[in-house]
Design an enzyme around this catalytic site. Structure first.
Site, short mmCIF file in Angstrom:
data_model
loop_
_atom_site.label_atom_id
_atom_site.label_comp_id
_atom_site.label_asym_id
_atom_site.label_seq_id
_atom_site.Cartn_x
_atom_site.Cartn_y
_atom_site.Cartn_z
N CYS A 286 -5.29 12.06 12.68
CA CYS A 286 -6.03 10.89 12.65
C CYS A 286 -5.93 10.14 14.10
O CYS A 286 -5.26 10.55 15.06
CB CYS A 286 -5.53 9.95 11.59
SG CYS A 286 -3.81 9.36 11.86
N LYS B 83 0.78 -1.30 0.02
CA LYS B 83 -0.15 0.08 -0.04
C LYS B 83 0.93 1.35 0.06
O LYS B 83 0.75 2.12 -0.84
CB LYS B 83 -1.06 0.12 1.01
CG LYS B 83 -1.73 1.33 1.69
CD LYS B 83 -2.55 1.38 2.58
CE LYS B 83 -1.76 1.40 4.02
NZ LYS B 83 -1.53 2.64 4.47
N ASN B 84 1.87 1.26 0.91
CA ASN B 84 2.53 2.37 1.06
C ASN B 84 3.90 2.57 -0.10
O ASN B 84 4.43 3.74 0.12
CB ASN B 84 3.46 2.51 2.31
CG ASN B 84 2.30 2.71 3.57
OD1 ASN B 84 1.18 3.03 3.07
ND2 ASN B 84 2.45 2.28 4.71
N ARG C 115 -0.09 14.15 12.92
CA ARG C 115 0.26 13.92 11.29
C ARG C 115 0.35 15.22 10.67
O ARG C 115 -0.32 15.54 9.77
CB ARG C 115 -0.86 12.92 10.77
CG ARG C 115 -1.12 12.04 11.24
CD ARG C 115 -0.07 10.80 11.60
NE ARG C 115 0.33 10.28 10.22
CZ ARG C 115 -0.32 9.41 9.67
NH1 ARG C 115 -1.33 8.76 10.36
NH2 ARG C 115 0.19 8.82 8.80
N ASP D 197 4.60 0.30 12.26
CA ASP D 197 3.20 -0.19 11.86
C ASP D 197 2.98 -1.82 11.78
O ASP D 197 2.08 -2.34 11.55
CB ASP D 197 3.34 -0.16 9.96
CG ASP D 197 3.11 1.24 9.63
OD1 ASP D 197 3.34 1.64 8.30
OD2 ASP D 197 2.83 2.30 10.58
N ARG E 52 -8.65 -0.49 4.39
CA ARG E 52 -7.60 0.40 4.04
C ARG E 52 -6.55 -0.36 3.50
O ARG E 52 -5.82 0.13 2.73
CB ARG E 52 -7.35 1.67 4.94
CG ARG E 52 -8.83 2.51 4.99
CD ARG E 52 -8.62 3.47 5.93
NE ARG E 52 -7.34 4.24 5.29
CZ ARG E 52 -6.49 5.09 6.09
NH1 ARG E 52 -6.82 5.28 7.15
NH2 ARG E 52 -5.50 5.46 5.31
C1 EPZ Z 1 4.02 6.94 6.56
O1 EPZ Z 1 3.27 8.02 7.08
C2 EPZ Z 1 3.08 5.76 6.12
N1 EPZ Z 1 2.00 6.23 5.37
C3 EPZ Z 1 2.75 5.18 7.75
O2 EPZ Z 1 1.89 4.08 7.39
C4 EPZ Z 1 3.92 4.86 8.59
O3 EPZ Z 1 3.31 4.86 10.00
C5 EPZ Z 1 4.64 6.14 8.90
O4 EPZ Z 1 5.13 6.51 7.34
C6 EPZ Z 1 6.04 5.80 9.41
O5 EPZ Z 1 6.68 4.75 9.06
C7 EPZ Z 1 2.29 6.00 4.00
O6 EPZ Z 1 3.51 5.72 3.66
C8 EPZ Z 1 1.23 6.36 3.09
P1 EPZ Z 1 5.84 10.29 8.85
P2 EPZ Z 1 3.77 9.37 7.40
O7 EPZ Z 1 5.92 11.43 7.79
O8 EPZ Z 1 4.85 9.72 6.03
C9 EPZ Z 1 6.13 13.47 12.11
C10 EPZ Z 1 0.08 2.64 7.79
O9 EPZ Z 1 -0.35 1.99 8.60
N2 EPZ Z 1 6.09 14.67 10.98
O10 EPZ Z 1 7.15 9.25 8.55
O11 EPZ Z 1 2.68 10.32 7.30
C11 EPZ Z 1 4.75 12.56 12.34
O12 EPZ Z 1 3.95 13.37 13.08
C12 EPZ Z 1 0.46 4.12 7.69
O13 EPZ Z 1 0.18 2.00 6.87
C13 EPZ Z 1 5.86 15.83 11.32
O14 EPZ Z 1 6.33 16.26 12.39
O15 EPZ Z 1 4.60 9.36 8.60
C14 EPZ Z 1 5.42 11.52 13.10
O16 EPZ Z 1 5.44 11.71 14.31
C15 EPZ Z 1 0.22 4.68 9.09
N3 EPZ Z 1 6.04 16.71 10.16
C16 EPZ Z 1 6.61 11.26 12.41
O17 EPZ Z 1 7.10 12.41 11.67
C17 EPZ Z 1 5.74 16.40 9.05
O18 EPZ Z 1 5.94 17.30 8.08
C18 EPZ Z 1 6.80 10.21 11.15
O19 EPZ Z 1 5.88 10.59 10.33
C19 EPZ Z 1 5.85 14.88 8.69
C20 EPZ Z 1 6.04 13.92 9.81
#
Ligand code: EPZ
Length: 429
Positions: free
Chosen positions: A125, A22-23, A130, A314, A406
């Site tokens: 969420c 998915k990702n 996020r 995850d 999803r």
């Molecule tokens: C990706 O989400 C994945 N989704 C998530 O999978 C996964 O849990 C996550 O990466 C971590 O591996 C997809 O790839 C579509 P991050 P993402 O930006 O990119 C903070 C699933 O279950 N952050 O790596 O949204 C954020 O709050 C989903 O398949 C900021 O502060 O995650 C978090 O604490 C859930 N500012 C940390 O970084 C930003 O601009 C990591 O988030 C972006 C992120």
């Protein structure tokens, strides 16, 4: 809303084939916005989120056909031909973005190719706020003008410029958005502290097929030399879903069975395989997949979630279901998201002994879980409850299973084929 009914207590045995990731599919489908010409993408998983991004791409002007097997050399999963020659519009509306935060992945491509993007802010969420500040900081460094009003972020740039960007957090979609934007920027972009997830490398492979000049994807420094334009990708096969694979390997351990997960790449799962071995699960890497065999009651282990190659957040909920039945005391520390323990209360309804202190969950293993009505709160929490239900004595009824749809393709069918007693109760809305 549909429910899932599980009668637990049977060891799962057999083979399961993992679907496309998915990702990886979501950013790669967003990346089609960048290339003029024809993209052929195979092994796309049949998921709600994929249907959502398809609606969004068509809204933006894509022409997408779902192809049969002819001309696809026996490729599995959904096979799409995507043409994005003309853009109809450059906005991602709230009704689409609110159902799938990953819609934010169209921001970079739209800004890069069309000079303008308007995307509703994804909002938070169940697992956390996020934010997308890192995505926007990077685009600003590339010369974009950013405006946020009425819940919509507008990005404008005649042409993005190459820049050196340091990500405070190794954001996965932040890295992906900026890497996509940089492919058409004027000059070289260097993204430091980039996310190293395999899905980032799969996206880079797709972009390179389209003519992008990218090096370092999969490491923490990615360099992109911007080009004038990108073409169609030719045929790209989405990588296997490492989280789905980890979920099925954990299912073998929690039910005391043996499952061969076909098509998964063990190198994408090193941290998970290491922990499963540590608690006494037999893990065998075979030519086209990984086999997990339970060898009696599992031991306790401490786990800390980290960006790749650390233990994936995850997989945190799924491994917690397993730890609930371990022989001892385990501590799981969730360092990536601030609220990713929503599954704890539901596991406790099933008899688990878990105590949460901030980012730490202390799990005292019990001999058995008992089936109960429980509620899914997010995608991976729902997978955790399915695993707990398959191991528990008696019946478990999981509500709000749209979360599950999803990210897990045909989960009831796959678990039924492994001997699980699991059925979906369709509820008319
Ligand atoms: C990706 O989400 C994945 N989704 C998530 O999978 C996964 O849990 C996550 O990466 C971590 O591996 C997809 O790839 C579509 P991050 P993402 O930006 O990119 C903070 C699933 O279950 N952050 O790596 O949204 C954020 O709050 C989903 O398949 C900021 O502060 O995650 C978090 O604490 C859930 N500012 C940390 O970084 C930003 O601009 C990591 O988030 C972006 C992120």
């Amino acid at each position: 809303m549909d429910k899932i009914l599980i009668k637990g207590g049977r060891p799962l045995k057999g083979d399961v084939t993992v679907s496309g990731a998915k990702n990886a599919a979501l950013p790669i489908l967003a990346a089609t916005l960048l290339g003029m010409g024809t993209h052929r993408i195979a092994n796309i998983p049949k998921l709600m989120d994929v249907a959502t991004i398809k609606r969004l791409l068509i809204h933006l002007g894509a022409v997408i056909t779902e192809d049969g097997p002819d001309g696809w050399e026996g490729q599995s999963g959904l096979r799409w031909t995507v043409r994005m020659s003309e853009l109809a519009r450059c906005d991602a509306p709230y009704e689409l973005v609110k159902t799938m935060r990953a819609s934010v992945l169209v921001l970079g491509p739209l800004a890069a190719r069309f000079g303008e993007a308007r995307v509703s802010l994804p909002g938070g969420c169940a697992i956390g706020a996020r934010p997308i500040n890192l995505h926007l900081m990077g685009l600003e460094k590339m010369g974009a003008e950013i405006k946020i009003e009425h819940g919509v972020v507008t990005v404008k740039a005649k042409r993005l410029k190459g820049a050196r960007i340091y990500l405070d957090l190794a954001s996965v979609t932040g890295t992906e958005n900026l890497m996509m934007a940089a492919t058409l920027a004027d000059g070289v972009t260097v993204i430091e502290n980039a996310a190293r997830e395999p899905e980032v490398a799969d996206l880079a492979q797709f972009l390179i097929r389209c003519g992008a000049q990218i090096s370092g994807a999969g490491t923490d420094v990615i360099t992109v030399d911007g080009v004038e334009s990108l073409n169609g990708s030719g045929t790209h096969r989405i990588m296997p879903d490492r989280i789905e694979a980890g979920t099925y390997l954990t299912a073998a351990a929690i039910t005391g069975g043996e499952i061969f997960v076909r098509g998964c790449n063990p190198r994408h799962l090193d941290a998970v395989l290491l922990k499963l071995r540590e608690i006494g699960v037999e893990i065998r890497e075979e030519s086209d997949g990984v086999r997990a065999t339970a060898k009696g009651r599992i031991g306790a282990v401490d786990i800390k979630t980290l960006p790749y190659p650390g233990f994936p957040t995850d997989m945190q909920a799924q491994i917690m279901a397993l730890m609930a039945l371990s022989d001892g005391l385990s501590v799981i520390t969730e360092t990536v998201f601030e609220n990713r323990f929503t599954h704890v209360a539901e596991l406790k309804r099933m008899g688990a002994d878990i105590h949460v202190e901030g980012r730490n969950a202390i799990i005292k293993g019990v001999r058995r879980l008992s089936g109960a009505p429980v509620m899914a709160s997010d995608l991976r929490a729902s997978a955790c409850l399915v695993l707990a239900g398959l191991a528990a004595e008696g019946e478990t009824e999981i509500s709000r299973v749209y979360h599950l749809d999803r990210g897990y393709e045909g989960i009831e069918q796959k678990f039924s084929n492994l001997g699980g007693e699991i059925t979906r109760i369709r509820q008319t809305p």
